[in-house]
Scaffold this active site. Structure first.
Site: not given
Ligand code: PMP
Length: 400
Positions: A117, A194, A197, A220, A358
């Protein structure tokens, strides 16, 4: 778990029953979490830590109890290892700044992967630009899993940190992070996972994983927005400088010199989201009652069912089909633009996400304009998939 715990799932969208399949972006909140927010603002709202008065002490107790709740949920050794942040993105930015200040010098190397991401790319890229360091990328194999042989060849005496997703937010693939951590540690390299997910979908134990850092987002995980976690092993966090300055993170402030607070407060400048942390603890209680293993199993079965039913649609390309996945499926249908399908589905009350999610470097690698992403949570069931498949077929018929 009862679907009726999530009132929002009863909403009508364009006079159709909502089918919410965008859980990788954010999950809906059970009533227990909404109640916790109302309870905080109704009964004990007061700024924490600095107050002698009763409400401040109650608020402080709730916030610190929530920290312990998170530590228990993630299997951390101590609540001191749990830093409250604004979200997974904020956690990685804080770590990149703080770790970078202490440990990254010109010519050093940081390893990430092709399927990250943007939140696990850009902060490291910014650090590399600031320090004239080098960002290296683990490539993918044809089946879209990480190329672990290529990974090992990327490691050099200059490698200072590895940061990889536990689960891809585009493909749903569960990465072999245990292997990555074992290999990295054999070279004395710390690893950041990270977990944005993974933490909502499977049991996490940071001590068993032996990762050095782990990040996730409360929103999430059925909790509130604006709150995230940075876990770090205590010996690491003790030796890193603060990422932000302000109230709470200090011991004493003099114009000549400031000394810093101990863990975890050293990393928590300013008034924290103490109502949010309390609501997050309620979310963790809620999902723990169901059990993360049970959630993982149910979602994995539903993911397999959704993949099977998606194969009924002619010309569908499901990415990373059949790989170990949790809750996320990305696909395209012929040359139809994902956005067009997403728009028609929306008018049928079905919420999915379309686009690059993203993760532009991964989407570029797939050589597509984007994907349609279906992402599941504990309240989804076969009925949701059974509503989704004919709606998708209808969208395809309209666009063909
Ligand atoms: N890492 C991953 C794998 C994600 O899916 C996301 C959110 N889509 C993030 C980081 C960032 O999370 P946040 O927008 O809650 O800061």
């Amino acid at each position: 778990m009862n679907k009726s715990d999530f009132q929002i799932l009863n909403e009508q969208i364009y006079n159709r029953q909502l089918v919410y399949l965008d859980n990788a972006a954010t999950t809906q909140k059970p009533q227990a979490v909404l109640d916790a927010i109302i309870d905080g603002y109704t009964h004990w709202n007061a700024n924490i830590h600095r107050g002698v008065h009763h409400l401040s002490q109650v608020a402080t107790q709730h916030h610190e109890a929530a920290r312990q709740r998170v530590a228990d949920f993630l299997g951390a050794q101590s609540a001191n290892e749990i830093i409250f942040t604004k979200g997974a993105t904020d956690s990685i930015n804080m770590l990149a700044f703080s770790f970078g200040e202490a440990n990254i010098h010109e010519g050093d190397e940081i390893i990430i992967s092709q399927l990250e991401h943007h939140s696990n790319i850009v902060p490291w890229q910014m650090l590399c630009e600031r320090k004239k360091a080098i960002l290296k990328v683990i490539s993918l194999k044809d089946d879209l899993t990480l190329d672990m042989t290529a990974f090992e060849t990327l490691i050099s005496p200059k490698t200072k940190l590895i940061s990889v997703a536990h689960v891809s937010n585009v493909l749903g693939i569960i990465n072999p992070v245990e292997d990555i951590i074992r290999i990295a540690h054999a070279h004395n390299i710390p690893v950041c996972i990270d977990g944005a997910q993974s933490a909502p979908h499977m049991p996490i134990n940071v001590q068993q994983l032996d990762c050095d850092f782990f990040v996730c987002s409360a929103h999430k995980m059925y909790g509130p927005t604006g709150l995230g976690i940075l876990y770090g092993k205590e010996q690491w966090l003790n030796n890193l400088p603060p990422a932000e300055g302000g109230g709470e993170m200090i011991e004493h402030v003099r114009f000549e010199h400031t000394t810093y607070n101990t863990l975890p407060y050293k990393f928590e400048a300013g008034t924290p989201n103490f109502i949010g942390s309390h609501a997050f603890a309620a979310a963790l209680d809620y999902i723990s009652q169901i059990g993360m293993s049970a959630i993982h199993q149910t979602e994995t079965e539903l993911t397999a069912y959704a993949e099977k039913r998606l194969n009924e649609i002619p010309n569908i390309s499901i990415y990373a089909q059949g790989q170990p996945k949790t809750g996320v499926i990305s696909f395209n249908i012929g040359n139809i633009h994902p956005f067009d399908i997403g728009t028609i589905l929306d008018h049928m009350g079905i919420a999915v996400r379309t686009g690059h999610h993203c993760a532009e470097p991964l989407i570029d690698y797939l050589k597509v304009p984007g994907t349609i992403r279906l992402s599941l949570a504990l309240y989804n069931d076969k009925a949701d998939i059974d509503a989704f498949i004919p709606a998708l077929q209808r969208a395809v018929d309209i666009l063909s």
